[in-house]
Write an enzyme that holds these catalytic residues in place. Sequence first.
Site, short mmCIF file in Angstrom:
data_model
loop_
_atom_site.label_atom_id
_atom_site.label_comp_id
_atom_site.label_asym_id
_atom_site.label_seq_id
_atom_site.Cartn_x
_atom_site.Cartn_y
_atom_site.Cartn_z
N PRO A 194 0.84 -1.18 -0.10
CA PRO A 194 0.00 -0.14 -0.04
C PRO A 194 0.87 1.46 0.13
CG PRO A 194 -0.80 -1.36 1.55
CD PRO A 194 0.55 -2.09 1.07
N GLU A 195 0.56 2.14 -0.99
CA GLU A 195 1.49 3.30 -1.07
C GLU A 195 0.43 4.67 -0.41
OE1 GLU A 195 3.18 3.83 -5.03
OE2 GLU A 195 3.13 1.67 -5.16
N LYS A 221 3.64 6.10 4.28
CA LYS A 221 2.80 5.15 4.18
C LYS A 221 2.24 4.55 5.66
CE LYS A 221 5.61 3.63 0.31
NZ LYS A 221 6.42 2.46 -0.39
N ARG A 280 13.93 -3.01 -8.64
CA ARG A 280 12.47 -2.85 -8.86
C ARG A 280 12.18 -2.79 -10.44
NH1 ARG A 280 10.23 -0.53 -4.12
NH2 ARG A 280 8.60 -1.35 -4.79
#
Length: 274
Positions: free
Chosen positions: A2-3, A59, A264
């Site tokens: 979750p950002e 976050k 990433r």
Amino acid sequence: MPELPEVETIKRTLTPCLREQKIARVEVYHPGVIAAPDPETFSRLLAGRIITGLDRRGKYLLVHLSGEYCLVVHLRMTGRLVFTEGAAPLAPHTHVVFSLAGGPSLRFVDTRRFGRLYLAAKAEVETLPGLRDLGPEPLDPAFDALALAAILAGRRRPIKQVLLDQRLVAGIGNIYADEMLFAAGIDPRRPAASLNHEEVARLRGAMQRVLEQGIANRGTSIRDYVDGSGRQGSNQEHLQVYGRTGRPCPRCGQPLERVRLGGRSTHFCPRCQV
């Protein structure tokens, strides 16, 4: 993970459900998710407290309580906080249940058990690991193009990696970094310091638009994310580049590409982003 838009959505969906609710008791089924204090003290200190409000920092979700304590939640990869009415059966991987007066509960569910819960004195919240080093909030009106330019100045790392560094800007993760760089027309591999004034201003505007769209769509549900009521978001239906490797660029039709930056996956258009 979750950002910012997902945690903000969780905060907004939980606030009307939790404000002024009294915590009757706390049951910890997996002690490893309690970062501080020890699980027994955690449960004891929370029992009887009133939830007075919720905030978000990066976050992290901050649950304000009556008295001197604040509950801090970091959902990490797969964590969920879900408000549940009545005595519904526990979902798999439910690790903490906050039973509220009158019957409802707040449940912390985490498949991979990377999420962490902290109970800290209010005066010490900003000194917690992770929180103490957070950069500015990208949706803060004070975070303008000049503030962003100051962060980028002199940094040779790729702009994508700089956006992901929570010490420099809080709350941005892999999905939204890809989307805002596409919206700004900037190659994610470029050194951060190479952006000129016009590009910095364009990126600042794209950051705001992309994050606000994510919040308006109640977050991006690709795998695990649900909001505080257990509902999925819809922002995954509006992604322009993330997870769309090989598909046509929505702007120019060129096949989208994926590279690895700092370990990433990074998605971009090799023609539109320069």
